[in-house]
Design a protein around this motif. Structure first.
Motif, PDB file in Angstrom:
ATOM      1  N   ALA A 137     107.573  11.043  -7.979  1.00  0.00           N
ATOM      2  CA  ALA A 137     107.405   9.940  -8.936  1.00  0.00           C
ATOM      3  C   ALA A 137     107.100   8.655  -8.165  1.00  0.00           C
ATOM      4  N   GLY A 138     106.193   8.762  -7.212  1.00  0.00           N
ATOM      5  CA  GLY A 138     105.797   7.621  -6.401  1.00  0.00           C
ATOM      6  C   GLY A 138     106.324   7.672  -4.983  1.00  0.00           C
ATOM      7  N   GLY A 139     107.014   8.749  -4.624  1.00  0.00           N
ATOM      8  CA  GLY A 139     107.563   8.906  -3.280  1.00  0.00           C
ATOM      9  C   GLY A 139     106.602   9.615  -2.344  1.00  0.00           C
ATOM     10  N   LYS A 140     107.164  10.357  -1.413  1.00  0.00           N
ATOM     11  CA  LYS A 140     106.352  10.949  -0.341  1.00  0.00           C
ATOM     12  C   LYS A 140     105.327  11.985  -0.812  1.00  0.00           C
ATOM     13  N   HIS A 141     105.488  12.516  -2.017  1.00  0.00           N
ATOM     14  CA  HIS A 141     104.513  13.480  -2.538  1.00  0.00           C
ATOM     15  C   HIS A 141     103.574  12.856  -3.567  1.00  0.00           C
ATOM     16  N   GLY A 142     103.574  11.533  -3.666  1.00  0.00           N
ATOM     17  CA  GLY A 142     102.692  10.868  -4.619  1.00  0.00           C
ATOM     18  C   GLY A 142     103.343  10.723  -5.977  1.00  0.00           C
ATOM     19  N   ASN A 143     102.504  10.627  -7.011  1.00  0.00           N
ATOM     20  CA  ASN A 143     103.002  10.374  -8.352  1.00  0.00           C
ATOM     21  C   ASN A 143     102.346  11.337  -9.337  1.00  0.00           C
ATOM     22  N   LYS A 144     103.158  12.159  -9.960  1.00  0.00           N
ATOM     23  CA  LYS A 144     102.677  13.120 -10.956  1.00  0.00           C
ATOM     24  C   LYS A 144     102.000  12.403 -12.132  1.00  0.00           C
ATOM     25  N   GLY A 145     102.364  11.149 -12.374  1.00  0.00           N
ATOM     26  CA  GLY A 145     101.692  10.372 -13.417  1.00  0.00           C
ATOM     27  C   GLY A 145     100.224  10.155 -13.102  1.00  0.00           C
ATOM     28  N   ASP A 146      99.906   9.905 -11.829  1.00  0.00           N
ATOM     29  CA  ASP A 146      98.502   9.801 -11.409  1.00  0.00           C
ATOM     30  C   ASP A 146      97.770  11.099 -11.719  1.00  0.00           C
ATOM     31  N   GLU A 147      98.399  12.205 -11.331  1.00  0.00           N
ATOM     32  CA  GLU A 147      97.789  13.519 -11.534  1.00  0.00           C
ATOM     33  C   GLU A 147      97.563  13.802 -13.018  1.00  0.00           C
ATOM     34  N   ALA A 148      98.538  13.456 -13.851  1.00  0.00           N
ATOM     35  CA  ALA A 148      98.409  13.696 -15.291  1.00  0.00           C
ATOM     36  C   ALA A 148      97.254  12.892 -15.871  1.00  0.00           C
ATOM     37  N   ALA A 149      97.126  11.634 -15.468  1.00  0.00           N
ATOM     38  CA  ALA A 149      96.050  10.789 -15.994  1.00  0.00           C
ATOM     39  C   ALA A 149      94.679  11.280 -15.556  1.00  0.00           C
ATOM     40  N   ILE A 150      94.536  11.623 -14.295  1.00  0.00           N
ATOM     41  CA  ILE A 150      93.219  12.082 -13.834  1.00  0.00           C
ATOM     42  C   ILE A 150      92.871  13.423 -14.472  1.00  0.00           C
ATOM     43  N   THR A 151      93.878  14.239 -14.743  1.00  0.00           N
ATOM     44  CA  THR A 151      93.637  15.503 -15.436  1.00  0.00           C
ATOM     45  C   THR A 151      93.113  15.232 -16.842  1.00  0.00           C
ATOM     46  N   ALA A 152      93.699  14.271 -17.543  1.00  0.00           N
ATOM     47  CA  ALA A 152      93.216  13.924 -18.885  1.00  0.00           C
ATOM     48  C   ALA A 152      91.767  13.464 -18.839  1.00  0.00           C
ATOM     49  N   ILE A 153      91.461  12.602 -17.878  1.00  0.00           N
ATOM     50  CA  ILE A 153      90.091  12.094 -17.741  1.00  0.00           C
ATOM     51  C   ILE A 153      89.113  13.237 -17.492  1.00  0.00           C
ATOM     52  N   LYS A 154      89.460  14.093 -16.551  1.00  0.00           N
ATOM     53  CA  LYS A 154      88.541  15.195 -16.210  1.00  0.00           C
ATOM     54  C   LYS A 154      88.389  16.185 -17.366  1.00  0.00           C
ATOM     55  N   MET A 155      89.448  16.426 -18.097  1.00  0.00           N
ATOM     56  CA  MET A 155      89.331  17.344 -19.237  1.00  0.00           C
ATOM     57  C   MET A 155      88.479  16.740 -20.354  1.00  0.00           C
ATOM     58  N   LEU A 156      88.509  15.438 -20.507  1.00  0.00           N
ATOM     59  CA  LEU A 156      87.637  14.794 -21.496  1.00  0.00           C
ATOM     60  C   LEU A 156      86.171  14.941 -21.111  1.00  0.00           C
ATOM     61  N   GLY A 157      85.894  15.110 -19.837  1.00  0.00           N
ATOM     62  CA  GLY A 157      84.521  15.272 -19.366  1.00  0.00           C
ATOM     63  C   GLY A 157      84.044  16.705 -19.343  1.00  0.00           C
ATOM     64  N   PHE A 158      84.858  17.634 -19.791  1.00  0.00           N
ATOM     65  CA  PHE A 158      84.505  19.047 -19.737  1.00  0.00           C
ATOM     66  C   PHE A 158      83.350  19.360 -20.649  1.00  0.00           C
TER      67      PHE A 158
END
Length: 158
Positions: A137-158
């Protein structure tokens, strides 16, 4: 999955569409608020970075992750919503409660996307402990929120 080889905040810029006119519903579980607020911030920052308009991002809170599928169904039923992002965190405890909640939430969110034929994104952490949640959640492995948002964007472009 976040590992030492993959950071949740790193992604390919391939298939990024113009999202200026897209509307996003973001559901945020109030349970494990320290984690879910960080995930929400990551999702919003990523959407804005890629052109989403602040006024086209709608937030609704739910009590816990178990409530995400029903709330996602309510949002997905709205014609004006293009994608739904579900944010939650279920931390392993001493009982099997964790297993039942995680299974129900994952299946419920999947079913909503299939029912409404629009992206309904699983931005729910299922860590073994608080530190693993913080790391994602923003620590050493990044932020799953970033991943969720980019996934939404990419799925809208499918």
């Amino acid at each position: 999955m976040a590992t030492s080889l993959k950071n949740l905040s790193q992604y390919s810029d391939k298939n990024i569409i113009d999202i200026k006119s897209k509307k996003f519903g973001i559901l945020v579980s109030e349970w494990n608020e320290e984690i879910t607020e960080s995930l929400f911030s990551g999702a919003v920052d990523t959407l804005l970075k890629h052109g989403a308009q602040k006024e086209n991002i709608f937030r609704k809170n739910v009590p816990g992750s178990f409530e995400l599928p029903l709330a996602a169904q309510w949002l997905a039923a709205m014609e004006e919503i293009d994608a739904v992002i579900c944010i939650g965190c279920v931390i392993q405890g001493e009982t099997r409660h964790f297993d039942f909640i995680c299974d129900a939430v994952a299946n419920g969110i999947t079913n909503v996307g299939l029912k409404y034929n629009k992206p309904v994104i699983f931005g729910v952490l299922t860590p073994n402990n608080q530190q693993q949640a913080l790391d994602r959640a923003g620590g050493k492995h990044g932020n799953k929120g970033d991943e969720a948002a980019i996934t939404a964007i990419k799925m809208l472009g499918f």
